[in-house]
Motif scaffolding. Sequence first.
Motif, PDB file in Angstrom:
ATOM      1  N   MET A 118       0.829  -1.209   0.000  1.00  0.00           N
ATOM      2  CA  MET A 118       0.000   0.000   0.000  1.00  0.00           C
ATOM      3  C   MET A 118       0.861   1.255   0.000  1.00  0.00           C
ATOM      4  SD  MET A 118      -2.911   1.222   2.771  1.00  0.00           S
ATOM      5  CE  MET A 118      -1.727   1.831   3.980  1.00  0.00           C
ATOM      6  N   PHE A 119       1.919   1.271   0.803  1.00  0.00           N
ATOM      7  CA  PHE A 119       2.774   2.452   0.880  1.00  0.00           C
ATOM      8  C   PHE A 119       3.596   2.666  -0.384  1.00  0.00           C
ATOM      9  CE2 PHE A 119       3.041   2.532   5.807  1.00  0.00           C
ATOM     10  CZ  PHE A 119       1.886   3.306   5.838  1.00  0.00           C
ATOM     11  N   PHE A 120       4.139   1.588  -0.925  1.00  0.00           N
ATOM     12  CA  PHE A 120       5.127   1.738  -1.995  1.00  0.00           C
ATOM     13  C   PHE A 120       4.631   1.274  -3.362  1.00  0.00           C
ATOM     14  CE2 PHE A 120       7.468   1.115   2.017  1.00  0.00           C
ATOM     15  CZ  PHE A 120       8.103   2.351   2.075  1.00  0.00           C
ATOM     16  N   GLY A 121       3.345   0.983  -3.465  1.00  0.00           N
ATOM     17  CA  GLY A 121       2.838   0.451  -4.722  1.00  0.00           C
ATOM     18  C   GLY A 121       2.067   1.422  -5.588  1.00  0.00           C
ATOM     19  N   TRP A 122       2.071   2.711  -5.218  1.00  0.00           N
ATOM     20  CA  TRP A 122       1.282   3.679  -5.986  1.00  0.00           C
ATOM     21  C   TRP A 122       1.703   3.733  -7.455  1.00  0.00           C
ATOM     22  CZ3 TRP A 122      -3.064   5.925  -4.388  1.00  0.00           C
ATOM     23  CH2 TRP A 122      -3.324   5.990  -3.015  1.00  0.00           C
ATOM     24  N   ASP A 123       2.993   3.705  -7.735  1.00  0.00           N
ATOM     25  CA  ASP A 123       3.480   3.824  -9.105  1.00  0.00           C
ATOM     26  C   ASP A 123       3.629   2.476  -9.789  1.00  0.00           C
ATOM     27  OD1 ASP A 123       3.674   6.585  -8.759  1.00  0.00           O
ATOM     28  OD2 ASP A 123       5.718   6.430  -7.965  1.00  0.00           O
ATOM     29  N   ARG A 124       3.317   1.402  -9.079  1.00  0.00           N
ATOM     30  CA  ARG A 124       3.520   0.055  -9.627  1.00  0.00           C
ATOM     31  C   ARG A 124       2.218  -0.689  -9.864  1.00  0.00           C
ATOM     32  NH1 ARG A 124       7.388   1.439  -6.022  1.00  0.00           N
ATOM     33  NH2 ARG A 124       9.579   1.110  -6.615  1.00  0.00           N
ATOM     34  N   LEU A 125       1.129  -0.175  -9.334  1.00  0.00           N
ATOM     35  CA  LEU A 125      -0.172  -0.820  -9.469  1.00  0.00           C
ATOM     36  C   LEU A 125      -1.165   0.131 -10.119  1.00  0.00           C
ATOM     37  CD1 LEU A 125      -0.471  -2.378  -5.876  1.00  0.00           C
ATOM     38  CD2 LEU A 125       0.191  -3.587  -7.958  1.00  0.00           C
ATOM     39  N   SER A 126      -2.163  -0.447 -10.758  1.00  0.00           N
ATOM     40  CA  SER A 126      -3.256   0.381 -11.277  1.00  0.00           C
ATOM     41  C   SER A 126      -4.077   0.904 -10.112  1.00  0.00           C
ATOM     42  CB  SER A 126      -4.142  -0.449 -12.203  1.00  0.00           C
ATOM     43  OG  SER A 126      -4.794  -1.482 -11.466  1.00  0.00           O
ATOM     44  N   ARG A 127      -4.912   1.897 -10.380  1.00  0.00           N
ATOM     45  CA  ARG A 127      -5.739   2.455  -9.302  1.00  0.00           C
ATOM     46  C   ARG A 127      -6.639   1.398  -8.653  1.00  0.00           C
ATOM     47  NH1 ARG A 127      -7.859   8.339 -11.612  1.00  0.00           N
ATOM     48  NH2 ARG A 127      -5.783   9.290 -11.887  1.00  0.00           N
ATOM     49  N   PRO A 128      -7.366   0.604  -9.445  1.00  0.00           N
ATOM     50  CA  PRO A 128      -8.216  -0.421  -8.803  1.00  0.00           C
ATOM     51  C   PRO A 128      -7.405  -1.449  -8.017  1.00  0.00           C
ATOM     52  CG  PRO A 128      -8.919  -0.042 -11.069  1.00  0.00           C
ATOM     53  CD  PRO A 128      -7.612   0.669 -10.906  1.00  0.00           C
ATOM     54  N   ALA A 129      -6.221  -1.829  -8.523  1.00  0.00           N
ATOM     55  CA  ALA A 129      -5.407  -2.819  -7.817  1.00  0.00           C
ATOM     56  C   ALA A 129      -4.901  -2.250  -6.490  1.00  0.00           C
ATOM     57  CB  ALA A 129      -4.232  -3.253  -8.693  1.00  0.00           C
ATOM     58  N   HIS A 130      -4.482  -0.990  -6.509  1.00  0.00           N
ATOM     59  CA  HIS A 130      -4.008  -0.392  -5.260  1.00  0.00           C
ATOM     60  C   HIS A 130      -5.152  -0.242  -4.267  1.00  0.00           C
ATOM     61  CE1 HIS A 130      -2.352   2.531  -2.404  1.00  0.00           C
ATOM     62  NE2 HIS A 130      -1.174   2.079  -2.789  1.00  0.00           N
ATOM     63  N   LEU A 131      -6.324   0.087  -4.759  1.00  0.00           N
ATOM     64  CA  LEU A 131      -7.499   0.181  -3.885  1.00  0.00           C
ATOM     65  C   LEU A 131      -7.781  -1.173  -3.245  1.00  0.00           C
ATOM     66  CD1 LEU A 131      -9.964   1.691  -2.752  1.00  0.00           C
ATOM     67  CD2 LEU A 131     -11.185   1.079  -4.862  1.00  0.00           C
ATOM     68  N   ALA A 132      -7.661  -2.250  -4.033  1.00  0.00           N
ATOM     69  CA  ALA A 132      -7.882  -3.592  -3.487  1.00  0.00           C
ATOM     70  C   ALA A 132      -6.878  -3.890  -2.375  1.00  0.00           C
ATOM     71  CB  ALA A 132      -7.779  -4.632  -4.599  1.00  0.00           C
ATOM     72  N   VAL A 133      -5.632  -3.468  -2.554  1.00  0.00           N
ATOM     73  CA  VAL A 133      -4.609  -3.673  -1.529  1.00  0.00           C
ATOM     74  C   VAL A 133      -4.970  -2.908  -0.262  1.00  0.00           C
ATOM     75  CG1 VAL A 133      -2.206  -3.174  -0.917  1.00  0.00           C
ATOM     76  CG2 VAL A 133      -2.744  -4.198  -3.137  1.00  0.00           C
ATOM     77  N   THR A 134      -5.454  -1.681  -0.417  1.00  0.00           N
ATOM     78  CA  THR A 134      -5.837  -0.880   0.752  1.00  0.00           C
ATOM     79  C   THR A 134      -6.971  -1.554   1.512  1.00  0.00           C
ATOM     80  OG1 THR A 134      -5.192   1.136  -0.426  1.00  0.00           O
ATOM     81  CG2 THR A 134      -6.563   1.406   1.527  1.00  0.00           C
ATOM     82  N   TYR A 135      -7.923  -2.118   0.790  1.00  0.00           N
ATOM     83  CA  TYR A 135      -9.000  -2.845   1.463  1.00  0.00           C
ATOM     84  C   TYR A 135      -8.481  -4.109   2.149  1.00  0.00           C
ATOM     85  CZ  TYR A 135     -13.088  -0.110   0.145  1.00  0.00           C
ATOM     86  OH  TYR A 135     -14.027   0.886   0.047  1.00  0.00           O
ATOM     87  N   LEU A 136      -7.479  -4.750   1.549  1.00  0.00           N
ATOM     88  CA  LEU A 136      -6.898  -5.934   2.182  1.00  0.00           C
ATOM     89  C   LEU A 136      -6.154  -5.559   3.462  1.00  0.00           C
ATOM     90  CD1 LEU A 136      -5.647  -7.900  -0.941  1.00  0.00           C
ATOM     91  CD2 LEU A 136      -7.424  -8.623   0.678  1.00  0.00           C
ATOM     92  N   VAL A 137      -5.521  -4.387   3.483  1.00  0.00           N
ATOM     93  CA  VAL A 137      -4.891  -3.897   4.718  1.00  0.00           C
ATOM     94  C   VAL A 137      -5.956  -3.710   5.793  1.00  0.00           C
ATOM     95  CG1 VAL A 137      -3.700  -1.945   5.785  1.00  0.00           C
ATOM     96  CG2 VAL A 137      -2.915  -2.826   3.588  1.00  0.00           C
ATOM     97  N   ALA A 138      -7.069  -3.076   5.414  1.00  0.00           N
ATOM     98  CA  ALA A 138      -8.158  -2.863   6.372  1.00  0.00           C
ATOM     99  C   ALA A 138      -8.721  -4.191   6.864  1.00  0.00           C
ATOM    100  CB  ALA A 138      -9.257  -2.021   5.728  1.00  0.00           C
ATOM    101  N   LEU A 139      -8.913  -5.125   5.932  1.00  0.00           N
ATOM    102  CA  LEU A 139      -9.443  -6.439   6.300  1.00  0.00           C
ATOM    103  C   LEU A 139      -8.470  -7.170   7.218  1.00  0.00           C
ATOM    104  CD1 LEU A 139     -11.622  -8.639   5.900  1.00  0.00           C
ATOM    105  CD2 LEU A 139     -10.291  -9.437   3.927  1.00  0.00           C
ATOM    106  N   GLY A 140      -7.168  -7.126   6.867  1.00  0.00           N
ATOM    107  CA  GLY A 140      -6.174  -7.829   7.675  1.00  0.00           C
ATOM    108  C   GLY A 140      -6.067  -7.289   9.079  1.00  0.00           C
TER     109      GLY A 140
END
Length: 531
Positions: A118-140
């Motif tokens: 989530m912190f370091f993936g802004w330039d490496r992931l698409s917007r929807p993919a990064h959003l999914a990661v942020t939700y996975l952080v919240a879920l975890g």
Amino acid sequence: MDLINPSVVDLSRFQFALTALYHFMFVPLTLGLTFMLAAMETVYVVTGKQIYKDMVLFWGKLFGINFALGVATGLTMEFEFGTNWSMYSRFFGDMFGTPLAIEGLMAFFMESTFVGIMFFGWDRLSRPAHLAVTYLVALGSNLSALWILVANASMNVPDGAHFDPETMRMTFDSFIRVVFNPDAQAKFVHTSVAGYVTASLLVMGISAFYLLRHEHRQFAARSFRMAAIFGIISTVAVITLGDVLGRMDYEHQPTKIAAMEGLWHTSKPPYEPWIVAALPDDAKQESYFEIGVPYVLTPLVTHSFSTPITGMHELEEQAGPRIESGITAVAALKRYSETHMAEDLAIFQAHEKDMGYGFLATRHAPNQDVSAITDEELHNVVEQTKPDILPNVFVTFWSFRLMVFLSLYFFVIFAVAAYLSLKKQLERFPLFLKLCMWSIPLPVLATEFGWITAEAGRQPWTVFERLPTFMSASTHGVGYMLFSLGGFTLLYSIFIAAELYLMFKFARLGPESHGEHDPENGTPSLSVIAH
């Protein structure tokens, strides 16, 4: 059996309470900020507006600081179960260890991995993919809390296990029953939502700070509005779920609910007042200077107007036969461990449900051996043990009330904040903005008071009606406990100082320190956190 030095037990309890309270300062903010970040990033992905990405990045930095220190404080605390509570760990390790191990996997593998992405993936992931990661952080992060609360719920309502007289410990029976323990589910949602309240007031308070200084006004106004709406919904949920937990305590832990309400004698519905304030005296078993609201307590606790609530004096009397039965169970268990005779096992099994009360009587038995109690001594031992079934009423009563009063305060402040924010009138009320800013620590205090209510109210048990606290500690010396207590106090104080320093530093710097232009007031705004 030889009892553990009472001073060692008290120091072990104090050390665990201190480390848990320190750790719990970080947990609610982590739980709440993750879903707030997910909500902000969702708006960014849907609208494409840069300001919402700026909000995710800035509040994400504060989340990262809090998350790192929360993990550091949680790691050391978990080892205390083995070092300071070895008897508890041996007796209840099968039940407690499984959810604790899963929590470790959630926190240190799933959650930590996705936090990094989530912190370091802004330039490496698409917007929807990064959003999914942020939700996975919240879920975890929230699932991590779930497993801790599953373990804690098993201590309060030990469902899904049975006592094995061969191994002298609780044996795990059903994973499903442990996970879906109603107490665990209610506590999980209540604690998680309390975290959302904590995060909402942090975001709202820091945004109010910017609005008072007329800095980053667009950024602050939008952050304030989202936090206010998030907060009012969360506060309603916290109050509602608190009622559910109170109902469960009424059904499963009557001593806790009686202590929370300061109810020394069985209530007289429907008149029985809800006591707003009083001075409970544990020694004399009565309260002074009571101020109450009539006709409230009965429907509040029992959800009816005619059901009485058993008072602490009556609960003591009801415990008498259980203490006698428990003494019989423990005496038979001791004989069985020595002889393995079927007759002794049958006697134990007939009285097994009261075993914990027999353990509780150990302190008052001759040479701490209940099997040595004579018929002449039995009555005195039972009478001496009866008051031991009650928790510290003063602590339980007031920690519960302070939590309730703060929850009602949050409802009011979030409601006013949401109204003023939606009307775009926030800057016309600087005193209210200052109130929001100075209220930032209060949700942390409320969650601490909630934890104290739950844990102090369960006493004198570590495992409710199974294992008393005074039998659960390790056999350390007083000197060792004082040394480790001092070390933990120093270490955790450093963590708190580091948290406050970093949070104040980056909150004061604000989003302008990262170099992008803020169209609202001409100051720089937030850039990518990895930079």
